[in-house]
Design an enzyme around this catalytic site. Structure first.
Site, PDB file in Angstrom:
ATOM      1  N   CYS A 276      43.463  49.527  46.472  1.00  0.00           N
ATOM      2  CA  CYS A 276      44.105  50.815  46.176  1.00  0.00           C
ATOM      3  C   CYS A 276      45.251  51.071  47.155  1.00  0.00           C
ATOM      4  CB  CYS A 276      43.089  51.957  46.265  1.00  0.00           C
ATOM      5  SG  CYS A 276      41.659  51.769  45.173  1.00  0.00           S
TER       6      CYS A 276
ATOM      7  N   CYS B  38      39.512  51.911  49.641  1.00  0.00           N
ATOM      8  CA  CYS B  38      39.681  50.660  48.884  1.00  0.00           C
ATOM      9  C   CYS B  38      40.966  49.938  49.283  1.00  0.00           C
ATOM     10  CB  CYS B  38      39.668  50.983  47.393  1.00  0.00           C
ATOM     11  SG  CYS B  38      40.365  49.702  46.344  1.00  0.00           S
TER      12      CYS B  38
ATOM     13  N   CYS C 182      37.883  36.605  58.006  1.00  0.00           N
ATOM     14  CA  CYS C 182      36.866  37.401  57.297  1.00  0.00           C
ATOM     15  C   CYS C 182      35.695  37.766  58.210  1.00  0.00           C
ATOM     16  CB  CYS C 182      36.377  36.608  56.088  1.00  0.00           C
ATOM     17  SG  CYS C 182      34.836  37.209  55.373  1.00  0.00           S
TER      18      CYS C 182
ATOM     19  N   CYS D 289      32.298  36.504  56.952  1.00  0.00           N
ATOM     20  CA  CYS D 289      32.102  35.071  57.182  1.00  0.00           C
ATOM     21  C   CYS D 289      31.607  34.829  58.608  1.00  0.00           C
ATOM     22  CB  CYS D 289      33.402  34.311  56.940  1.00  0.00           C
ATOM     23  SG  CYS D 289      34.120  34.556  55.293  1.00  0.00           S
TER      24      CYS D 289
END
Length: 494
Positions: A59, A56, A403, A406
């Site tokens: 995280c 994550c 991204c 994207c």
């Protein structure tokens, strides 16, 4: 028998060494798992547990802040973590559905979700307020002075006796609000006499923020309920010009807020910090009651925000404050005139703001010189013109240049635009949401995020939650468009 008893500690240590958390219990952050969570958690009166997944991103960002907070809180509050990819039973038992999830445990029992800041300082301050009683019992004048001589504000109740119904209600409020504010109470009525009260609640503003422009103490005299005390604190805790930090900015920004950013440091230079604050307060006192609140902040704590949201460089202004206004609707304004020590430039800025003469600041890429491709490029400066065109339905993709999702969507999105390029009532568009301000009404926190702004409902854009194939987009548009789609031959407008 005695020998056997003497062996017990060694045997216990050997057994514990087989548990995942035993070896790590010597570290600042305790590692817990399915086999030892209940056993080890009950050993700690107050514990903050981070439920996480190693993959994550959020995280990973939190980890160094959490570790540093654990070191500072060692011996006061225990911090722990559970890897949910390895210990799913424990995470499931406590209803963990996203990462990271932080929870406060008391003596091993799930007490409350942690909804405080996620910076080292924020975690430390928040968790320190979780220790000890909800409200500190003050017995002497020395106790009172020690309590109010603090970096933060203090709320102190004076009551006639331990059986007072008002004290009972005060303690309930303290239990609910202790994460945000500091509470204390006394049944020694002499402590209230100095401040002209008998059985009332006193709000002491932090001594570091003492100013001739406002009272340092505010008295609550209304009927005491949890709700009335909460409202009193909310309306008075910050005063005329509070010190905005990363921890309290969200609470301050529920209203239209002016902030003066400068080299503010109450730990090392309180006098210098109040020099500019007093000048802001002098002006603020003339504009009170007009719907705008005021604050000061350390510009070093908000550098990225000043650069990204207001276009202010780190060298702008030198030692002089940057002044900005951010409204609760997200509108932004900056004071471009140099902050003068007499406060007159700030007054001119405020006069222009209240009379509507200020131009809003909008972060925008340059308007593209050519925009002939099937997918129309939108920037913040052209958003209203393109997306809010009252005569056209618009599908708008908010993306980040870095991204990967994207980039994967790009060919499908271009194919969609090529398929619908002949439809005069429909626009397929995209906007770089990193380098352009996203308008109010569009909730963009991940990429790509896609919205549909139909004719007649521009103020109620529809979030696209469907699949990422051409047929999925066409099915959605056929259902939501204000007209029948015009499907043409695919053309290459790249």
């Amino acid at each position: 028998m005695a020998a056997a008893v003497r062996l017990l500690p060694a045997v216990t240590l050997a057994l514990l060494s087989g548990f995942p958390g035993a070896g790590s219990s010597r570290r600042d952050v305790l590692e817990l798992g399915d086999t030892d969570f209940d056993y080890l958690a009950t050993e700690h009166e107050t514990m903050l547990v981070k439920f996480y997944a190693p993959w994550c991103g959020h995280c990973k960002k939190l980890a160094p802040e959490f570790d540093k907070a654990a070191k500072r809180l060692k011996g006061t509050v225990q911090l722990a973590k559970v890897d949910c990819t390895a210990h799913s039973e424990t995470c499931g038992r406590f209803g963990v559905s996203g990462y990271p999830t932080l929870k406060i445990f008391r003596n091993g029992r799930d007490s409350a979700p942690y909804d405080g800041p996620r910076t080292t300082d924020g975690i430390v301050q928040y968790m320190m307020k979780q220790t000890g009683p909800d409200s500190v019992h003050l017995k002497t004048e020395e106790h009172l002075h020690t309590f109010i001589n603090h970096y933060d504000a203090s709320i102190i109740g004076v009551f006639s006796g331990a059986d007072s119904s008002r004290l009972s209600e005060f303690l309930k409020a303290a239990g609910l609000l202790r994460e945000q504010f500091r509470f204390a109470h006394t049944t020694n009525l002499k402590l209230g006499e100095k401040y002209g009260v008998q059985t009332d609640v006193l709000l002491f503003r932090p001594p570091r923020l003492s100013s001739k422009f406002e009272d340092s103490i505010v008295v609550f005299r209304d009927h005491l309920t949890i709700g009335s005390l909460r409202r009193f604190i909310r309306d008075h805790i910050y005063g005329l010009c509070p010190h905005m930090t990363a921890e309290n900015r969200d609470r301050l920004r529920v209203r239209d807020l002016l902030t003066a950013f400068y080299d503010l440091d109450y730990h090392h230079n309180p006098r210098g910090s109040n020099y500019w604050r007093n000048r802001v307060m002098k002006v603020a006192s003339k504009y009170s009651g007009r719907g705008l609140t005021f604050s000061v902040a350390n510009k070093k704590d908000f550098l990225s925000e000043l650069e990204d949201d207001f276009g202010l460089g780190t060298s702008d202004g030198g030692e002089l404050p940057f002044v900005t206004i951010r409204t609760k609707l997200g509108h932004k304004y900056t004071m471009r005139e140099e902050f003068t020590r007499d406060g007159e430039s700030l007054e001119r800025f405020l006069d222009d703001y209240f009379t509507g003469r200020l131009k809003r600041f909008v972060k925008s890429e340059p308007v593209p010189e050519r925009n002939s491709a099937a997918v129309k490029v939108v920037v913040a400066e052209t958003f209203d013109e393109v997306v809010n065109d009252p005569g056209k339905d618009v599908l708008i993709q908010f993306f980040s240049p870095s991204c990967p999702h994207c980039k994967k969507l790009d060919p499908v999105y271009r194919e969609l635009a090529d398929t619908l390029v002949s439809d005069p009532g429909l626009v397929i568009a995209k906007m770089n949401a990193v380098d352009n301000d996203v308008p109010l009404g569009y909730d963009v926190h991940g990429f790509p995020t896609i919205y549909f702004a139909p004719v007649g409902r521009k103020d109620e854009p529809i979030r696209y939650e469907g699949g990422r194939e051409l047929k999925d987009f066409l099915k959605f548009l056929k259902r939501e468009a204000s007209h029948s789609l015009v499907l043409g031959e695919k053309q290459d407008h790249r």
